[in-house]
Design an enzyme around this catalytic site. Structure first.
Site, PDB file in Angstrom:
ATOM      1  N   ARG A 153       3.439  19.831   7.048  1.00  0.00           N
ATOM      2  CA  ARG A 153       4.539  19.052   7.599  1.00  0.00           C
ATOM      3  C   ARG A 153       5.467  19.629   8.226  1.00  0.00           C
ATOM      4  O   ARG A 153       5.960  18.911   9.354  1.00  0.00           O
ATOM      5  CB  ARG A 153       5.010  18.083   6.138  1.00  0.00           C
ATOM      6  CG  ARG A 153       4.030  17.236   5.552  1.00  0.00           C
ATOM      7  CD  ARG A 153       4.715  16.195   4.654  1.00  0.00           C
ATOM      8  NE  ARG A 153       5.175  15.234   5.514  1.00  0.00           N
ATOM      9  CZ  ARG A 153       6.216  15.142   5.717  1.00  0.00           C
ATOM     10  NH1 ARG A 153       7.194  15.728   5.088  1.00  0.00           N
ATOM     11  NH2 ARG A 153       6.761  13.749   6.426  1.00  0.00           N
TER      12      ARG A 153
ATOM     13  N   CYS B 242      -1.039  34.098  11.007  1.00  0.00           N
ATOM     14  CA  CYS B 242      -0.745  34.497  12.519  1.00  0.00           C
ATOM     15  C   CYS B 242      -0.621  33.460  13.409  1.00  0.00           C
ATOM     16  O   CYS B 242      -1.509  32.989  14.427  1.00  0.00           O
ATOM     17  CB  CYS B 242      -1.741  35.237  12.849  1.00  0.00           C
ATOM     18  SG  CYS B 242      -2.249  36.576  11.532  1.00  0.00           S
TER      19      CYS B 242
ATOM     20  N   GLU C 215       0.891  -1.267  -0.073  1.00  0.00           N
ATOM     21  CA  GLU C 215       0.035  -0.100  -0.203  1.00  0.00           C
ATOM     22  C   GLU C 215       0.861   1.295  -0.035  1.00  0.00           C
ATOM     23  O   GLU C 215       0.610   2.333   0.994  1.00  0.00           O
ATOM     24  CB  GLU C 215      -0.990   0.089   1.292  1.00  0.00           C
ATOM     25  CG  GLU C 215      -1.569  -1.039   1.487  1.00  0.00           C
ATOM     26  CD  GLU C 215      -2.499  -1.224   2.922  1.00  0.00           C
ATOM     27  OE1 GLU C 215      -1.967  -0.245   3.606  1.00  0.00           O
ATOM     28  OE2 GLU C 215      -3.238  -1.956   2.994  1.00  0.00           O
ATOM     29  N   PRO C 216       1.819   1.458  -0.931  1.00  0.00           N
ATOM     30  CA  PRO C 216       2.640   2.455  -0.823  1.00  0.00           C
ATOM     31  C   PRO C 216       1.804   3.724  -1.387  1.00  0.00           C
ATOM     32  O   PRO C 216       1.058   3.896  -2.086  1.00  0.00           O
ATOM     33  CB  PRO C 216       3.594   2.274  -1.855  1.00  0.00           C
ATOM     34  CG  PRO C 216       3.184   1.451  -3.024  1.00  0.00           C
ATOM     35  CD  PRO C 216       2.112   0.445  -2.161  1.00  0.00           C
ATOM     36  N   GLY C 217       2.154   4.842  -0.512  1.00  0.00           N
ATOM     37  CA  GLY C 217       1.824   6.263  -1.092  1.00  0.00           C
ATOM     38  C   GLY C 217       2.873   7.078  -1.198  1.00  0.00           C
ATOM     39  O   GLY C 217       3.224   7.456  -2.379  1.00  0.00           O
ATOM     40  N   ARG C 218       3.574   7.608  -0.052  1.00  0.00           N
ATOM     41  CA  ARG C 218       4.636   8.588  -0.162  1.00  0.00           C
ATOM     42  C   ARG C 218       5.699   8.200  -1.324  1.00  0.00           C
ATOM     43  O   ARG C 218       6.029   9.025  -2.110  1.00  0.00           O
ATOM     44  CB  ARG C 218       5.266   8.731   1.126  1.00  0.00           C
ATOM     45  CG  ARG C 218       6.325   9.700   1.285  1.00  0.00           C
ATOM     46  CD  ARG C 218       7.222   9.541   2.576  1.00  0.00           C
ATOM     47  NE  ARG C 218       6.261   9.480   3.826  1.00  0.00           N
ATOM     48  CZ  ARG C 218       5.849  10.242   4.626  1.00  0.00           C
ATOM     49  NH1 ARG C 218       5.989  11.656   4.386  1.00  0.00           N
ATOM     50  NH2 ARG C 218       5.421   9.916   5.432  1.00  0.00           N
TER      51      ARG C 218
HETATM   52  N1  LLP Z   1      -2.040   2.404   4.041  1.00  0.00           N
HETATM   53  C1  LLP Z   1      -2.637   2.799   5.122  1.00  0.00           C
HETATM   54  C2  LLP Z   1      -3.609   2.145   5.955  1.00  0.00           C
HETATM   55  C3  LLP Z   1      -2.031   4.108   5.779  1.00  0.00           C
HETATM   56  O1  LLP Z   1      -2.510   4.263   7.051  1.00  0.00           O
HETATM   57  C4  LLP Z   1      -0.994   4.732   5.052  1.00  0.00           C
HETATM   58  C5  LLP Z   1      -0.502   5.919   5.615  1.00  0.00           C
HETATM   59  C6  LLP Z   1      -0.658   4.461   3.839  1.00  0.00           C
HETATM   60  C7  LLP Z   1      -1.169   3.235   3.174  1.00  0.00           C
HETATM   61  C8  LLP Z   1       0.216   5.100   3.186  1.00  0.00           C
HETATM   62  O2  LLP Z   1       1.609   4.876   3.577  1.00  0.00           O
HETATM   63  P1  LLP Z   1       3.011   5.695   2.739  1.00  0.00           P
HETATM   64  O3  LLP Z   1       3.221   4.953   2.001  1.00  0.00           O
HETATM   65  O4  LLP Z   1       2.686   7.155   2.502  1.00  0.00           O
HETATM   66  O5  LLP Z   1       3.848   5.598   4.169  1.00  0.00           O
HETATM   67  N2  LLP Z   1       0.956  12.641   6.995  1.00  0.00           N
HETATM   68  C9  LLP Z   1       1.906  11.737   7.374  1.00  0.00           C
HETATM   69  C10 LLP Z   1       1.710  10.485   6.741  1.00  0.00           C
HETATM   70  C11 LLP Z   1       0.830   9.794   7.585  1.00  0.00           C
HETATM   71  C12 LLP Z   1       0.718   8.325   6.947  1.00  0.00           C
HETATM   72  C13 LLP Z   1      -0.461   7.770   7.277  1.00  0.00           C
HETATM   73  N3  LLP Z   1      -0.721   6.397   6.704  1.00  0.00           N
HETATM   74  C14 LLP Z   1       3.293  12.682   6.588  1.00  0.00           C
HETATM   75  O6  LLP Z   1       3.052  13.626   6.002  1.00  0.00           O
HETATM   76  O7  LLP Z   1       4.346  12.235   6.736  1.00  0.00           O
END
Ligand code: LLP
Length: 430
Positions: free
Chosen positions: A328, A358, A289-292
């Site tokens: 962030r 502010c 489940e990659p996001g970042r």
């Molecule tokens: N799947 C689930 C269930 C998650 O909770 C998350 C991220 C992801 C996938 C994606 O994870 P990643 O590959 O992006 O690490 N706002 C924070 C990051 C919060 C991540 C929460 N969950 C930041 O700006 O660093």
């Protein structure tokens, strides 16, 4: 974290942001041109960088049975989603709203997993109507509600339990999710009992095991620690007659913000498969489940210097982006590189780059060596993930526009918000 650091000579992460003849470009488009045409603050993404990130997963997977579900919370612009859908990605969603977005770009429901600790009945209903691949269930109460909702619709919900393996991902406390003090998942010790309960509930079909240990992970060992615990669980479930088809190994690979050495998908997968092979479990389908790591280095935030202020203790570059546009830095004490779009020669001074909001917490970068003048455009690096999606409207600040660069072309993928947009839906008392 905020010690004085000179701006690096070249941008972090992917090579799609680079200096050409003294001008910082996204692919073949000078960022100054985008700032002039579209104004700032402005999020700029590179289509080639998105594709390169995707290819790093695809190449690592080869012919293994791995489904990559983009953790779309990182960046949910429709253009980004459509691009990943075209490339064959699945999606990890956490709300009915995210479901609506991925359906709007024609995502395949058989590649959607639904995560999240607080799913509501209406969201479950929508996901069941869509027939998503799997619900990643985080508690017994959620399991019971899902069973009720599915039964009332005459449907069956395919389910993984999100198990909390109690491993330390070695990341920021706010983005660590797999420790027993976190709100997520079912404690691993309770999992066998909850799986038994799930298996006996109407409207529920157990298909997987899921975990998510945190974000911005740069070391393989937390993944392997979690994996070992999940494989023990899967063996135990098999002995109890519960057969698992897929393993969702969540926990996001880190990206380069400053000097991190990100763990590559290939390095992670090779080690994961070595464990699966050793335990005779490589027939399991793997979900990631990659996001970042798919979007983070594919975007930057452009901002213009409004004023320079030389106070007694600090120099400030007051810019037109603020904590509402990129939260962030102040929320996680996160470090984002700052690069001038047109570097000036000459002496640098140490600046805090701050916004107009502010709040003393309204800063984007601290103690950076910069040579800047009023009117200069600066680039805040590695803001493709958790940038625009976490933007808000504090101080009645309309959110930035977003633009996607594609070679020498660019496409506005979200118009800049207006104050009228912000007031829409509000009314005064009679
Ligand atoms: N799947 C689930 C269930 C998650 O909770 C998350 C991220 C992801 C996938 C994606 O994870 P990643 O590959 O992006 O690490 N706002 C924070 C990051 C919060 C991540 C929460 N969950 C930041 O700006 O660093």
């Amino acid at each position: 974290m905020n010690a004085s650091i000179s701006a690096p000579a070249q941008p972090a992460g992917y090579p799609h942001f680079h200096y050409r003849d003294g001008a910082l470009c996204a692919e073949d488009v000078p960022l100054q041109l985008l700032a002039d045409r579209l104004g700032t603050p402005l999020y700029v993404y590179s289509r080639a960088a998105l594709r390169a990130a995707w290819e790093s997963y695809r190449d690592a997977i080869g012919d293994r049975d791995v489904l990559v579900c983009y953790g779309m919370k990182a960046n949910s612009n429709l253009a980004v989603l459509k691009e990943f859908a075209r490339l064959g990605a699945g999606f990890d969603i956490v709300s009915g709203g995210e479901l609506q977005r991925v359906l709007a770009v024609g995502a395949d429901p058989a590649r959607i997993v639904f995560s999240g600790v607080g799913k509501q009945a209406w969201e479950m209903r929508k996901a069941l109507e869509t027939d998503v691949k799997c619900f990643n269930v985080e508690s017994e109460a959620e399991l019971n509600l899902l069973s009720d909702v599915a039964t009332s619709m005459g449907r069956t919900a395919r389910v993984s339990l999100r198990v909390n393996p109690d491993v330390d991902a070695g990341t920021h406390p706010y983005i660590s999710t797999g420790l027993k003090e976190n709100k997520f998942g079912v404690a691993i010790a309770d999992a066998p009992r909850v799986y038994q309960a799930a298996a006996s509930l109407p409207g529920i079909a157990v298909t997987g095991v899921d975990c998510h240990i945190g974000s911005q992970i740069t070391d393989v060992s937390p993944y392997l620690d979690a994996l070992d615990k999940l494989l023990d669980l899967i063996d135990g479930l098999a002995a109890a007659g519960i057969h698992i088809e897929h393993l969702d190994l969540g926990g996001g690979l880190g990206i380069r913000y400053t000097d991190e050495t990100p763990l590559r998908p290939a390095a992670l997968l090779d080690q994961v498969y070595a464990r699966l092979d050793a335990r005779g479990l490589s027939h399991l389908k793997l979900i990631m489940e990659p996001g970042r790591s798919l979007v983070g280095n594919a975007g930057v935030l452009l901002t213009t210097v409004q004023f320079l202020k030389h106070a007694e203790a600090r120099n400030f570059a007051i810019v037109d982006a603020a904590m509402n546009d990129l939260i962030r830095p102040t929320l996680y004490d996160a470090w984002h590189g700052v690069l001038p779009v047109h570097p000036r020669g000459g002496a640098t001074q140490e600046y805090d780059v701050v916004g107009p909001v502010c709040e003393s917490g309204d800063w984007l970068a601290k103690q950076r060596a910069l040579a800047v003048e009023r009117g200069d455009v600066l680039t805040i690096e590695s803001t493709g993930a958790y940038g625009m999606v976490m933007a808000g409207n504090y101080n009645t600040r309309p959110r930035p526009a977003e633009v996607m660069v594609d070679g020498a072309q660019f496409h506005v993928i979200r118009q800049r918000e207006t104050v009228e947009d912000l007031m829409r839906g509000e009314s005064t008392l009679p």
